[in-house]
Design a protein around this motif. Sequence first.
Motif, PDB file in Angstrom:
ATOM      1  N   TRP A  16       0.945  -1.746   0.025  1.00  0.00           N
ATOM      2  CA  TRP A  16      -0.081  -0.256  -0.366  1.00  0.00           C
ATOM      3  C   TRP A  16       0.824   1.552   0.159  1.00  0.00           C
ATOM      4  N   ALA A  17       1.583   1.492   0.875  1.00  0.00           N
ATOM      5  CA  ALA A  17       2.444   2.679   0.779  1.00  0.00           C
ATOM      6  C   ALA A  17       3.607   2.482  -0.043  1.00  0.00           C
ATOM      7  N   GLU A  18       4.136   1.211  -0.724  1.00  0.00           N
ATOM      8  CA  GLU A  18       4.990   1.431  -2.190  1.00  0.00           C
ATOM      9  C   GLU A  18       3.704   1.864  -3.192  1.00  0.00           C
ATOM     10  N   LEU A  19       2.582   1.474  -3.620  1.00  0.00           N
ATOM     11  CA  LEU A  19       1.862   2.194  -4.353  1.00  0.00           C
ATOM     12  C   LEU A  19       1.825   3.112  -4.392  1.00  0.00           C
ATOM     13  N   ILE A  20       1.297   4.064  -3.644  1.00  0.00           N
ATOM     14  CA  ILE A  20       1.079   5.549  -3.330  1.00  0.00           C
ATOM     15  C   ILE A  20       2.448   6.212  -3.327  1.00  0.00           C
ATOM     16  N   SER A  21       3.651   5.965  -2.819  1.00  0.00           N
ATOM     17  CA  SER A  21       5.365   6.820  -3.321  1.00  0.00           C
ATOM     18  C   SER A  21       5.098   6.357  -4.631  1.00  0.00           C
ATOM     19  N   CYS A  22       4.994   5.013  -5.216  1.00  0.00           N
ATOM     20  CA  CYS A  22       4.922   5.207  -6.633  1.00  0.00           C
ATOM     21  C   CYS A  22       4.077   6.071  -7.956  1.00  0.00           C
ATOM     22  N   CYS A  23       3.262   6.062  -7.286  1.00  0.00           N
ATOM     23  CA  CYS A  23       2.147   7.023  -7.637  1.00  0.00           C
ATOM     24  C   CYS A  23       2.597   8.727  -7.440  1.00  0.00           C
ATOM     25  N   ARG A  24       3.259   8.955  -6.422  1.00  0.00           N
ATOM     26  CA  ARG A  24       3.354  10.595  -5.794  1.00  0.00           C
ATOM     27  C   ARG A  24       4.810  10.369  -7.262  1.00  0.00           C
ATOM     28  N   SER A  25       6.135   9.536  -7.344  1.00  0.00           N
ATOM     29  CA  SER A  25       7.282   9.818  -7.210  1.00  0.00           C
ATOM     30  C   SER A  25       6.732  10.296  -9.091  1.00  0.00           C
ATOM     31  N   GLU A  26       5.913   9.226  -9.955  1.00  0.00           N
ATOM     32  CA  GLU A  26       5.568   9.320 -11.260  1.00  0.00           C
ATOM     33  C   GLU A  26       5.283  10.110 -11.678  1.00  0.00           C
ATOM     34  N   GLY A  27       4.503  10.789 -10.612  1.00  0.00           N
ATOM     35  CA  GLY A  27       2.640  12.057 -11.260  1.00  0.00           C
ATOM     36  C   GLY A  27       1.835  10.721 -11.858  1.00  0.00           C
ATOM     37  N   ILE A  28       1.956   9.764 -11.600  1.00  0.00           N
ATOM     38  CA  ILE A  28       0.510   8.862 -11.852  1.00  0.00           C
ATOM     39  C   ILE A  28      -0.756   9.395 -11.439  1.00  0.00           C
ATOM     40  N   VAL A  29      -1.976   9.570 -11.684  1.00  0.00           N
ATOM     41  CA  VAL A  29      -3.104  10.560 -10.482  1.00  0.00           C
ATOM     42  C   VAL A  29      -4.430   9.207 -11.897  1.00  0.00           C
ATOM     43  N   ASN A  30      -4.298   7.990 -12.103  1.00  0.00           N
ATOM     44  CA  ASN A  30      -4.903   7.162 -12.211  1.00  0.00           C
ATOM     45  C   ASN A  30      -4.302   5.586 -12.339  1.00  0.00           C
ATOM     46  N   VAL A  31      -4.688   5.507 -10.961  1.00  0.00           N
ATOM     47  CA  VAL A  31      -4.863   3.672 -10.143  1.00  0.00           C
ATOM     48  C   VAL A  31      -6.073   2.409 -11.466  1.00  0.00           C
ATOM     49  N   LEU A  32      -5.570   1.242 -11.368  1.00  0.00           N
ATOM     50  CA  LEU A  32      -6.166   0.373 -12.520  1.00  0.00           C
ATOM     51  C   LEU A  32      -6.297   0.019 -11.065  1.00  0.00           C
ATOM     52  N   VAL A  33      -7.569  -0.716 -10.986  1.00  0.00           N
ATOM     53  CA  VAL A  33      -7.566  -2.260  -9.841  1.00  0.00           C
ATOM     54  C   VAL A  33      -8.165  -3.243 -10.952  1.00  0.00           C
ATOM     55  N   PRO A  34      -8.085  -4.157 -10.310  1.00  0.00           N
ATOM     56  CA  PRO A  34      -9.151  -5.022 -11.239  1.00  0.00           C
ATOM     57  C   PRO A  34     -10.827  -5.055 -10.541  1.00  0.00           C
ATOM     58  N   SER A  35     -10.900  -5.048  -9.377  1.00  0.00           N
ATOM     59  CA  SER A  35     -12.409  -5.001  -8.543  1.00  0.00           C
ATOM     60  C   SER A  35     -11.628  -4.881  -7.660  1.00  0.00           C
ATOM     61  N   ALA A  36     -12.852  -4.077  -6.695  1.00  0.00           N
ATOM     62  CA  ALA A  36     -12.742  -4.091  -5.420  1.00  0.00           C
ATOM     63  C   ALA A  36     -12.321  -4.754  -4.359  1.00  0.00           C
ATOM     64  N   GLU A  37     -12.714  -6.268  -4.894  1.00  0.00           N
ATOM     65  CA  GLU A  37     -11.941  -7.560  -3.597  1.00  0.00           C
ATOM     66  C   GLU A  37     -10.540  -7.394  -4.131  1.00  0.00           C
ATOM     67  N   HIS A  38      -9.527  -6.383  -4.863  1.00  0.00           N
ATOM     68  CA  HIS A  38      -8.299  -6.785  -5.333  1.00  0.00           C
ATOM     69  C   HIS A  38      -8.271  -5.468  -3.905  1.00  0.00           C
ATOM     70  N   PHE A  39      -8.823  -4.305  -3.639  1.00  0.00           N
ATOM     71  CA  PHE A  39      -8.334  -3.914  -2.310  1.00  0.00           C
ATOM     72  C   PHE A  39      -9.155  -4.507  -0.414  1.00  0.00           C
ATOM     73  N   HIS A  40     -10.424  -4.861  -0.806  1.00  0.00           N
ATOM     74  CA  HIS A  40     -10.903  -6.078   0.464  1.00  0.00           C
ATOM     75  C   HIS A  40     -11.686  -6.769   0.246  1.00  0.00           C
ATOM     76  N   HIS A  41     -12.092  -7.704   1.082  1.00  0.00           N
ATOM     77  CA  HIS A  41     -13.426  -8.838   0.941  1.00  0.00           C
ATOM     78  C   HIS A  41     -14.137  -8.118   0.878  1.00  0.00           C
ATOM     79  N   ASP A  42     -14.140  -6.806   1.957  1.00  0.00           N
ATOM     80  CA  ASP A  42     -15.395  -6.451   2.772  1.00  0.00           C
ATOM     81  C   ASP A  42     -15.117  -4.714   1.691  1.00  0.00           C
TER      82      ASP A  42
END
Length: 108
Positions: free
Chosen positions: A40-66
């Motif tokens: 999670w921390a690496e994802l945020i750091s990567c997005c910020r350092s690379e200027g990424i403002v759009n993230v694709l996630v396969p589905s809500a379940e890839h974040f959490h089952h709830d």
Amino acid sequence: MDEAAVHRVLTELVAFAALRELAVACVQFEQRPGARLGIWAELISCCRSEGIVNVLVPSAEHFHHDRVIAEFMREELAAKIEGCVSYVSKPVTVRAVGPAAAEGRREQ
């Protein structure tokens, strides 16, 4: 997810991005459940350092089952990167949240 499932999801994400003329800058996933916070921390750091403002996630379940927690994580990520977090699902559709979705900001 087994290796075949990971390959399938990556293929779907790349296809989704290509259809929308987005470039895939990096792919983040946890190899074991205990790595979730670090990824999670690496994802945020990567997005910020690379200027990424759009993230694709396969589905809500890839974040959490709830679903409530998954939606919180999605909104939190969008806020932290000041961008948009989209779910990719079958058929290829997208639900976006965050300021980049409303403002049409640079996509990556």
